[in-house]
Structures are given as C-alpha cells and as structure tokens.
Motif scaffolding. Structure first.
Motif, PDB file in Angstrom:
ATOM      1  N   UNK A  50      -4.006 116.712   3.379  1.00 34.46           N
ATOM      2  CA  UNK A  50      -3.536 117.855   4.151  1.00 34.46           C
ATOM      3  C   UNK A  50      -4.114 119.147   3.593  1.00 34.46           C
ATOM      4  N   UNK A  51      -4.066 119.284   2.275  1.00 32.43           N
ATOM      5  CA  UNK A  51      -4.560 120.522   1.670  1.00 32.43           C
ATOM      6  C   UNK A  51      -6.040 120.718   1.952  1.00 32.43           C
ATOM      7  N   UNK A  52      -6.807 119.653   1.839  1.00 31.61           N
ATOM      8  CA  UNK A  52      -8.259 119.773   2.026  1.00 31.61           C
ATOM      9  C   UNK A  52      -8.594 120.147   3.459  1.00 31.61           C
ATOM     10  N   UNK A  53      -7.893 119.561   4.407  1.00 28.89           N
ATOM     11  CA  UNK A  53      -8.193 119.878   5.800  1.00 28.89           C
ATOM     12  C   UNK A  53      -7.878 121.326   6.139  1.00 28.89           C
ATOM     13  N   UNK A  54      -6.912 121.925   5.452  1.00 28.47           N
ATOM     14  CA  UNK A  54      -6.529 123.301   5.743  1.00 28.47           C
ATOM     15  C   UNK A  54      -7.356 124.323   4.980  1.00 28.47           C
ATOM     16  N   UNK A  55      -8.066 123.881   3.975  1.00 26.87           N
ATOM     17  CA  UNK A  55      -8.731 124.833   3.086  1.00 26.87           C
ATOM     18  C   UNK A  55     -10.010 125.393   3.693  1.00 26.87           C
ATOM     19  N   UNK A  56     -10.382 126.599   3.280  1.00 28.07           N
ATOM     20  CA  UNK A  56     -11.720 127.076   3.616  1.00 28.07           C
ATOM     21  C   UNK A  56     -12.750 126.122   3.030  1.00 28.07           C
ATOM     22  N   UNK A  57     -13.892 126.040   3.691  1.00 27.39           N
ATOM     23  CA  UNK A  57     -14.888 125.046   3.290  1.00 27.39           C
ATOM     24  C   UNK A  57     -15.383 125.243   1.863  1.00 27.39           C
ATOM     25  N   UNK A  58     -15.354 126.508   1.371  1.00 24.14           N
ATOM     26  CA  UNK A  58     -15.887 126.738   0.030  1.00 24.14           C
ATOM     27  C   UNK A  58     -15.017 126.131  -1.064  1.00 24.14           C
ATOM     28  N   UNK A  59     -13.751 125.871  -0.776  1.00 20.79           N
ATOM     29  CA  UNK A  59     -12.873 125.315  -1.801  1.00 20.79           C
ATOM     30  C   UNK A  59     -12.711 123.803  -1.729  1.00 20.79           C
ATOM     31  N   UNK A  60     -13.215 123.201  -0.654  1.00 21.18           N
ATOM     32  CA  UNK A  60     -12.983 121.763  -0.491  1.00 21.18           C
ATOM     33  C   UNK A  60     -13.644 120.894  -1.562  1.00 21.18           C
ATOM     34  N   UNK A  61     -14.872 121.176  -1.980  1.00 20.50           N
ATOM     35  CA  UNK A  61     -15.462 120.320  -3.027  1.00 20.50           C
ATOM     36  C   UNK A  61     -14.639 120.297  -4.315  1.00 20.50           C
ATOM     37  N   UNK A  62     -14.106 121.447  -4.710  1.00 21.58           N
ATOM     38  CA  UNK A  62     -13.296 121.473  -5.932  1.00 21.58           C
ATOM     39  C   UNK A  62     -12.012 120.677  -5.747  1.00 21.58           C
ATOM     40  N   UNK A  63     -11.415 120.778  -4.549  1.00 20.60           N
ATOM     41  CA  UNK A  63     -10.199 120.001  -4.305  1.00 20.60           C
ATOM     42  C   UNK A  63     -10.511 118.513  -4.270  1.00 20.60           C
TER      43      UNK A  63
END
Length: 593
Positions: free
Chosen positions: A325-338
């Motif tokens: 859920x968190x990854x789908x809501x995040x801006x794309x720049x933060x997804x790799x770290x998540x």
C-alpha cells in the motif's frame, strides 16, 4: 494419470506434477485441463525429444507403478517391501524375473531396470529413482512426520526427484535453479497433502501435518477425521500454507532459466500452484476437496505464454502487504528505497518466522546484524545477504541503527519454546523494534527528515503493531506465541506462562485484549499529535497516514467484535476499506491537502 480416481495419498501424483509422461506436443496441458484430472501440469515439456524425453517417460512408468504398489493395501506389507527391494535391484541392472518373486516385485524390477537404462543413455544419475524407492519404503512403514523437518525431508525424497530429472534432461545445471526446482516440487506435494488431509486420514490413516504443529494447537491426529476443521486445525493448516508460500517464492529463480522449454514449464507450474494455493485461503480442506478452477489454468497458461516470449511474469512481491500500500501511494522517487526496506524487512522476518531450528534462525539473524554493524563502520559486509544489505544502506541510505533494531526485534521471536506472555515493557520494546524502527527507516523513502518525522513514525509503528497483535491472537497462539501483556492477564486471573492456546481461549483474553486496544489507541493519538505541521512533509507522509486510517478502522472492528477472530469475508471487506482510504489520501496528496 488419474489422480482423482484414488482418493488415497498419491505421492506420485505430485512427483509427476513437474514432469511426467513426455508429451508429443506442448498442447498436452490443455488436454489435461480438458480431462479435468490434474491439479498441476503433468508433462515434461522441458524434456527435448530424444534420450532425455525417453528417460522422463521411463521415470514416469517406474514411479507410477512403484507408488501404486507401495500404496496397495490389498498386498501384504512384506510383499510391498519385497517389491520395493526388487525395484532397487532393478536399478543395478537386474531386470529379469525371479522364480520366487511376486508379480509385483518382478514388474518393479523390470521397470526400474528400464528406467536405469534410459537414464544411462541420457547421461542422468539414478539417485532420484533411489530416493523414490526410499520414500515408498517409508510410506509402507506408515510414515508420520514428527515435525516440519521430517515432513520437508520426506517430500524431498518423494517429490523432488521429478524436478531433478527434469532439470537434468533440460540441460540447466545451475545449482540455484536446481534447488528452486526441488522447492517447487515440495510445494506441489504439500498442496496435494493439504487438499487430501481428510480423505487420506479417513481412508488410510495417514497424517501429513507435522505432529509438533498439531501438539502446538492442542490437537491429536484424530481431528483429521472430522467432517469439518475446527479453528485450531485451520490455523495449523495455515502454517503448512505459509511453508508453501515460502517454497513457491524460492522457486522463482526457475523463471530466469535460459532454457526456453524449462522456462515455459516453470511458469505454467508456478502459475497454477500459486492460484491453487490461493484457493485454500479461508477454505476448509476437510469439508470439501479444493482444486484449481479452469480460470486458474487459463491464467497459468497466460503466464507460460509470457515466459515463452521472455516477458517477466508480473507479480509484486509486496502485493497485499502494508509495504505494498505504501509503495503504491508514494511518489516514484521514493519507491526504490521503500522496495529496499521491504526486501530487508522481508528477509529478517522470513528468517524469524521460518521453520529452521531456533538456533539456526538466530545464527542467520546474528550474521545480518554483524553485516549491518560493519556497514555502519564503513566496512564491507561479508555475509550471505551482503549484497542486499549493502544496496539498502549504501545506495538508498537506510539508517543502520533502525535496521539493526528490526533484526533485534525479530531475534526475540526466535525461540523453540517461547516463555509465555511478555511483560508490558518487553511488549512495547518489541513493537517499537519490529514496527517503529521500520517506520523510522521508511522516512528516508518518504523524503522526510528523520528529526521531523521520528516521533510520528515511532508512535504510528507501535499503534500498527499492537493492532496487528490483536488481529492475530488466535493465529499467533497456534504458532506457540502469545503477545497479550502478562500484567493484564494476571489481573484477569490467568497464568501468563500457560500454553498460548489456553490463554487465547480463556476468559482473560477479552480484558487483556482491551488493555492492549487502549494502548493502541493511545499510540494512534500520540502519532496524530506528532504529525509534522509542515504541509509539504504531510503530503510526503500521506502513505503512512493512509495506513493509519486503515488500521484505526481495523482496531474499531476488533473492539466491536470483542477481539474475536475475523472471518475471511470480513478481512476482505477491511481490505476494500483500506483501498478506499489509500485512494482518498492519494487524491489529497495530489491536490496538496
């Protein structure tokens, strides 16, 4: 093969799910589907025409009859043992009838000799055939798994041989993929065992659930003869399904094989296995036989088509998790770290919840902690998971101290004999480590300065973890764990050192759960108070706020139900609510709210 014609346990039914009678054309899965006889692909499309395919065919014939004869209760036990011994003799080339042998023994001797000859021509070692013979011998002796290690070991004798033969004839000798093939075969075997739990016990007295798991649930094997599974048994079956999930995940390297035939076979088999596995969620295998449906086959065939084109089969490792859920809501720049944080968290969580002995799990987690310590001191990690940890810390700058706290929290779950309910202080420390530290590490992915978001992350992590504990009281108890606070249990007249299932089903459950519910609500309130005032930071934290709303709703439902276990339909309803909360926060983040 007619697996459905015989409701008794059929080890060969699984042995042949990865490969069996070699097909003339790759359209055979469709034929099997049309016939409605198999739960998994029953052909060895990975075997190229020639000696390899001949070896697979010989393997099929020998394994099928070996299994039939070992399971034939009309034959005296001594005759079945003699037939298996004749099979072993046949592997050495003695395929001629013996004057004093039974027809079954002569048949197995001949089939084994033919298989050994075919293997020799294809350049394949006959060890898989020896393993099948040993598994059959154990079956004749009434094998009952005392624990997970025994069950896993038995499946690696009875099911993995077919994967090894298939890998050998395909020409893929990569050690990691060979191990993945073994894991896939064991997963399929376990799914068949779960499907037939009731029928196998009622017709042949066979038990496929580890005795230690039944004991943890306070059950005896006789419960498998019931017309429907009681909740404790369903939870014990859930442990076997968790093992299947783990094995199917470990089988994924097969999809990367350069051998096209094997890649198609793996995609098809993994696809149907994953869909079959999902059919067991919320279902009772004692009440009805659970099998894949036609649309499951259709989806798996689509997976195989993508594999043929070398297109990755879409599957998110985070689907269904809080991280998802968190990854789908995040801006794309933060997804790799998540994603990197998810990978580390999943790694340590899988180890802590795995089926290895506690000493081994602690050893693995200690090694990860040592690598994190090395990374914190600017030294190179050297352990088994060094690359993953290096990537998370060096490339994505995840904080070492928070990751080490996650490891420390998981270490506390590594005990073969948990010491009862935890004291309040220990419980809160555990929640802060396994959830609060994750939230703090996630601030990097959210793009929120640690100083600004630390308090919010810590309080929210505690709230989410305590709510998780309340949701999973029964499931944890079946696993021999109880997380209700000891002080609250004692105040309600319960012994916190009692067996978890006794506590979970006793009168102290409700007051102790209420106390924990109050603590969760306090943590939610503290998180709300700690939410940064800066609108920009709030927008970055929208994924976490969506999770908070979803879990707050879950807590309200648990309280309304007096902390009773949630039925599957209600869990699905709560997931839909969580999706709606996520969408609302996604819109608010987009419009700057």
């Amino acid at each position: 093969m007619t697996a459905d014609a015989d409701p008794r346990p059929s080890a060969v039914a699984t042995r042949l799910t990865v490969a069996s009678a070699a097909p003339d054309r790759v359209t055979l899965p469709v034929r099997a589907l049309a016939a409605g006889r198999e739960d998994f692909p029953v052909l060895g499309m990975a075997a190229p025409p020639g000696p390899g395919r001949m070896a697979v065919q010989a393997f099929y014939r020998a394994a099928r009859r070996l299994d039939d004869i070992a399971d034939d209760r009309n034959l005296p036990k001594a005759d079945r043992h003699a037939a298996i011994a004749a099979f072993t003799d046949g592997l050495e080339g003695d395929g001629q009838p013996h004057l004093t042998a039974t027809p079954a023994a002569d048949e197995l001797r001949r089939l084994a000799a033919e298989a050994a000859a075919a293997f020799a021509q294809a350049g394949i070692d006959i060890t898989p055939l020896r393993d099948l013979a040993e598994a059959s011998r154990r079956d004749v002796d009434g094998f009952v798994p005392a624990d997970w290690a025994a069950l896993d070991g038995h499946c690696r004798l009875s099911a993995a041989p077919v994967a090894r033969v298939l890998m050998a004839v395909s020409g893929d000798q990569d050690p990691a993929r060979r191990q993945a093939g073994d894991d896939l075969a064991v997963a399929l075997q376990l799914l068949n065992h779960i499907r037939d739990l009731g029928a196998d016990y009622r017709t042949a007295g066979r038990v496929w659930l580890p005795g230690s798991w039944l004991a943890d649930a306070g059950l005896g094997a006789a419960v498998l003869g019931a017309p429907a599974a009681p909740p404790r048994l369903l939870a014990a079956i859930g442990r076997m399904l968790e093992a299947v999930d783990d094995l199917l995940d470990r089988a994924r390297p097969l999809l990367a094989t350069p051998v096209r035939r094997l890649r198609i076979q793996a995609a098809l088999t993994l696809g149907i296995a994953r869909r079959h596995r999902r059919r067991f969620t919320g279902a009772d295998p004692l009440a009805r036989r659970i099998r894949p449906r036609r649309r499951d086959w259709a989806g798996a065939l689509a997976d195989a088509g993508l594999a043929a084109l070398r297109v990755p089969v879409p599957e998110s490792q985070t689907t269904g998790s809080s991280f998802g859920m968190a990854i789908r809501l995040m801006p794309s720049d933060g997804r790799p770290a998540m994603q990197a944080l998810y990978a580390v968290s999943r790694l340590v969580d899988d180890i802590a919840d795995g089926h290895a002995p506690a000493a081994r799990r602690r050893q693995l987690l200690d090694a990860i902690d040592a690598d994190l310590l090395a990374l914190g001191a600017d030294h190179a990690p050297t352990g088994r998971d060094a690359a993953l940890l290096h990537h998370a810390v060096r490339h994505h700058h995840l904080p070492v101290d928070a990751l080490r706290q996650i490891v420390a929290g998981c270490l506390s779950d590594c005990s073969d004999h948990p010491g009862g309910a935890p004291a309040w202080a220990d419980l809160l420390r555990y929640a802060d480590r396994v959830a609060g530290a994750v939230g703090e590490a996630a601030l990097v992915a959210f793009g929120v300065p640690r100083a600004a978001g630390r308090a919010y992350a810590r309080h929210l992590g505690r709230a989410l973890q305590l709510t998780n504990i309340l949701r999973d009281i029964d499931e944890d108890a079946i696993h021999g764990r109880i997380y209700l606070p000891a002080e609250a249990l004692m105040a309600a007249g319960a012994d916190p050192r009692a067996a978890p299932v006794v506590i979970a089903e006793g009168p102290a459950r409700l007051p102790a759960a209420r106390a924990l519910g109050h603590a969760a609500r306090d943590a939610f309130a503290a998180a709300d108070a700690a939410l940064p005032d800066d609108p920009h930071l709030r927008r970055r934290l929208r994924p976490a706020m969506a999770m908070a709303d979803a879990y707050r709703g879950l807590l309200a439902v648990l309280e309304a139900r007096r902390f009773a276990a949630l039925p599957p339909d209600l869990r699905r309803q709560l997931k839909r609510r969580a999706v709606r909360a996520a969408l609302r926060h996604a819109v608010l983040a987009r419009i700057g709210g």
